[in-house]
Design a protein around this motif. Structure first.
Motif, PDB file in Angstrom:
ATOM      1  N   THR A  90       4.276   8.971   5.592  1.00 30.54           N
ATOM      2  CA  THR A  90       3.097   8.150   5.330  1.00 30.54           C
ATOM      3  C   THR A  90       1.837   9.002   5.288  1.00 30.54           C
ATOM      4  O   THR A  90       0.963   8.769   4.464  1.00 30.54           O
ATOM      5  CB  THR A  90       2.930   7.057   6.397  1.00 30.54           C
ATOM      6  OG1 THR A  90       2.935   7.654   7.700  1.00 30.54           O
ATOM      7  CG2 THR A  90       4.050   6.045   6.307  1.00 30.54           C
ATOM      8  N   ASP A 115       7.450   6.993   7.914  1.00 33.07           N
ATOM      9  CA  ASP A 115       7.252   5.598   7.528  1.00 33.07           C
ATOM     10  C   ASP A 115       8.325   4.787   8.237  1.00 33.07           C
ATOM     11  O   ASP A 115       9.418   4.572   7.714  1.00 33.07           O
ATOM     12  CB  ASP A 115       7.358   5.445   6.012  1.00 33.07           C
ATOM     13  CG  ASP A 115       7.098   4.012   5.562  1.00 33.07           C
ATOM     14  OD1 ASP A 115       6.679   3.195   6.394  1.00 33.07           O
ATOM     15  OD2 ASP A 115       7.329   3.723   4.373  1.00 33.07           O
ATOM     16  N   HIS A 218       6.201   4.154  14.186  1.00 33.35           N
ATOM     17  CA  HIS A 218       6.410   5.368  13.420  1.00 33.35           C
ATOM     18  C   HIS A 218       6.421   6.543  14.395  1.00 33.35           C
ATOM     19  O   HIS A 218       6.129   6.380  15.584  1.00 33.35           O
ATOM     20  CB  HIS A 218       5.287   5.555  12.397  1.00 33.35           C
ATOM     21  CG  HIS A 218       3.938   5.688  13.036  1.00 33.35           C
ATOM     22  ND1 HIS A 218       3.135   4.595  13.309  1.00 33.35           N
ATOM     23  CD2 HIS A 218       3.265   6.772  13.520  1.00 33.35           C
ATOM     24  CE1 HIS A 218       2.023   5.002  13.911  1.00 33.35           C
ATOM     25  NE2 HIS A 218       2.076   6.316  14.055  1.00 33.35           N
TER      26      HIS A 218
END
Length: 228
Positions: A90, A115, A218
């Motif tokens: 991410t 992610d 995460h």
């Protein structure tokens, strides 16, 4: 060598170095330097004059932060990997995990963030390498103040619990003749620096499998190191 408030300094410098956390870090640096003296058979003066780089490298490996000093450990085999990638991303890139900077600083990103969970990071070498240790630095939310308070105040800036971002469960695998072999596992981790030591293995790849944090959805890593 001296550590703490008895070091040679002006009263102005004392205003910052007298703080307990700073004194503790001085103690760590002094202890590491003393160990290096014994290992090399030299005096403290020789560390400052001839072996400062070696001292800094060991401190950086032990997760001490030295401003404007990236790690350049020649024994770290992770920096020699032909590729490094994550299962998902991410923010940041997996390649940043070997750039020598183990935290974000001055608005510069030096991390990889997944992610979701579970997630993994994998390193590959073109030729087999002998490994017996894998070390990672994860996210303990260094941006948040962690302070001792009489009132046990808890808000967005102060906390008394384990940071939700911290990695809780992780296992380590190496690939041997095409097969993944687990060489280490850590459960209920409470430290930013996580190490796995195992019997030396000749491998072409390492996989770090992260399955749980203390609440975050995460996982974020700042550094990966591998040693023979």
């Amino acid at each position: 060598m001296f550590s703490g408030r008895n070091v040679s300094q002006t009263h102005i410098a004392l205003s910052s170095t007298r703080i307990q956390a700073t004194c503790a870090l001085m103690g760590q640096a002094t202890g590491t330097a003393a160990t290096l003296c014994v290992k090399l058979g030299v005096l403290p003066r020789d560390i400052a004059q001839k072996h400062m780089a070696a001292l800094q490298e060991q401190l950086l490996r032990d997760d001490v932060f030295i401003p404007l000093r990236p790690a350049q450990d020649p024994n770290d085999l992770a920096t020699k990997a032909s590729s490094i990638f994550g299962s998902s991303t991410t923010t940041g890139q997996a390649s940043l995990l070997t750039d020598g900077m183990s935290r974000d600083i001055d608005d510069q990103v030096h991390h990889w963030q997944s992610d979701g969970l579970p997630a993994y990071v994998q390193l590959e070498w073109e030729k087999p390498v002998d490994l017996s240790a894998i070390e990672i630095k994860c996210d303990s939310n260094l941006q948040r103040n962690i302070m001792m308070r009489k009132d046990h105040k808890v808000n967005q800036n102060f906390g008394t619990e384990i940071p939700p971002e911290l990695l809780k469960t992780v296992d380590f695998e190496v690939r041997i003749k095409g097969q993944w072999v687990k060489v280490g596992q850590v459960k209920n981790n409470i430290t930013r620096l996580v190490k796995a030591h195992f019997q030396s293995q000749k491998t072409t790849a390492v996989r770090i499998n992260m399955t749980e944090t203390y609440g975050a959805d995460h996982v974020k890593l700042f550094e990966v190191r591998c040693y023979s």
